[in-house]
Design an enzyme around this catalytic site. Sequence first.
Site, PDB file in Angstrom:
ATOM      1  N   PHE A 259       0.860  -1.178   0.000  1.00 33.03           N
ATOM      2  CA  PHE A 259       0.000   0.000   0.000  1.00 33.03           C
ATOM      3  C   PHE A 259       0.898   1.231   0.000  1.00 33.03           C
ATOM      4  O   PHE A 259       1.600   1.504   0.969  1.00 33.03           O
ATOM      5  CB  PHE A 259      -0.937   0.056   1.205  1.00 33.03           C
ATOM      6  CG  PHE A 259      -1.836   1.263   1.153  1.00 33.03           C
ATOM      7  CD1 PHE A 259      -2.974   1.250   0.364  1.00 33.03           C
ATOM      8  CD2 PHE A 259      -1.523   2.415   1.845  1.00 33.03           C
ATOM      9  CE1 PHE A 259      -3.795   2.374   0.274  1.00 33.03           C
ATOM     10  CE2 PHE A 259      -2.328   3.545   1.769  1.00 33.03           C
ATOM     11  CZ  PHE A 259      -3.479   3.521   0.978  1.00 33.03           C
TER      12      PHE A 259
ATOM     13  N   ASP B 267       9.418   2.940   1.727  1.00 33.77           N
ATOM     14  CA  ASP B 267       8.232   3.739   2.029  1.00 33.77           C
ATOM     15  C   ASP B 267       8.005   3.684   3.536  1.00 33.77           C
ATOM     16  O   ASP B 267       7.480   2.718   4.070  1.00 33.77           O
ATOM     17  CB  ASP B 267       7.027   3.181   1.270  1.00 33.77           C
ATOM     18  CG  ASP B 267       5.749   3.989   1.518  1.00 33.77           C
ATOM     19  OD1 ASP B 267       5.725   4.791   2.470  1.00 33.77           O
ATOM     20  OD2 ASP B 267       4.774   3.798   0.768  1.00 33.77           O
TER      21      ASP B 267
ATOM     22  N   LYS C 147       2.657  11.482   6.834  1.00 35.71           N
ATOM     23  CA  LYS C 147       1.844  11.281   8.026  1.00 35.71           C
ATOM     24  C   LYS C 147       2.402  11.990   9.256  1.00 35.71           C
ATOM     25  O   LYS C 147       2.141  13.153   9.474  1.00 35.71           O
ATOM     26  CB  LYS C 147       1.609   9.798   8.261  1.00 35.71           C
ATOM     27  CG  LYS C 147       0.778   9.147   7.157  1.00 35.71           C
ATOM     28  CD  LYS C 147       0.259   7.791   7.536  1.00 35.71           C
ATOM     29  CE  LYS C 147      -0.496   7.133   6.385  1.00 35.71           C
ATOM     30  NZ  LYS C 147      -1.723   7.834   6.010  1.00 35.71           N
TER      31      LYS C 147
END
Length: 421
Positions: free
Chosen positions: A155, A240, A269
């Site tokens: 993801f 990531d 984030k």
Amino acid sequence: MTAQEVRAAGAYGQEPDPDVLAHNYHPLPVTIESAEGAWVTDTAGRRYLDLLAGYSALNFGHRHPQLVDAAVRQLGRVTLTSRAFDHDLLLPFAQRLSALVGPLTAGGADGTMVLPMNTGAEAVETAIKVARKWGYDVKGVEPGAATIVVGSGNFHGRTTTIVSFSDDDDARRGFDPYTPGFRTVPYGDAAALRDAIDDTTVAVLLEPVQGESGVVVPADDYWPAVRAITAEHDILLIADEIQSGLGRTGTTLASELWGVRPDLVTLGKALGGGVLPVSAVVGRRDVLGVLTPGTHGSTFGGNPLACAVALAVIDLLATDAPQAAARELGKVLHARLAALVDAGLLVRTRGVGLWAGLDLDPARGTGRDLCEALLARGVLAKDTHGSTIRLAPPLTISRADLDHGLDALTAALEELAPPAA
């Protein structure tokens, strides 16, 4: 209130208008009005313990005073200049982020560059563009032929390019034609990754820990093997770290867990502290240096307000207190989850630091069922696929609050237990 009563009630607080809001989310029936620390309050005045923390965007809890203060002070000065002009926080932000993360990448302390963006998906898109251009300009890959190897169950966002190499049918279906240039191999299988590399390969893009897949932690020999393979073939290793980075795993980057230094790291984030979106690509100067004016950009990327908040985030991380909290409270979290497996209330759990994936026996219910049962007990969590949920408490959570949340989890699981045969 039971989980069944939660569903019957429809929502705690304000009922959303189904004709106004696009249906791209299926949120739990709660409408949050205010928040502080590890707790939120809904429009009906009921408080909930937040064990999701904005998918790790709220690593430092809601409205952390240092982050709010940084934002408020900057709001009184300047919030946006666009990248047509410099501002006084842009270079300090790049320098501080480079000092924090650069030594953890192959760029090292003196060979690191920072490219600021806004969202996590933008950071991944940026890393993909950079890897391709590096492949053409530096590695000499034939124009138009560059390929990137990715892992199954990944993801990395939901843009059209990123869903092109997703194997999540909900994220992918109906958004073709898909962007070519990606090869998917089983996550955790270094041999399969090696076999997928050829003269067109410019990079390997992986999450050190797969968050959306249910906090999947690979075997300890996987990331060192991937680093060795990418170095052998002179291709880029892109980590990531948008969910796993900035303290969540008990380290500044999850890749530290295996002593691996990626060539590029994508961050997001938690870099914005839950105040506003901030992302960045950090890594080798000779790789990010392939970009020149006009080849990539963002109006809001690296804006003054974002830099002010991110600098305050870096200040918090520089103390190692959030990382230490994740390490210590993570021991409590995983010990208690293991006890629930031993008691037969969970099938399995996995995770690292203050991050865990929990697999419920499908006979007991879905992940959504468990989250609704937790909601009824004043605890917020989020399901992922099937009967799996994720826990990602703020790193600032207290031991007492963590125990309270895990007590509620135990009670919720007991409620969902199937009747005796």
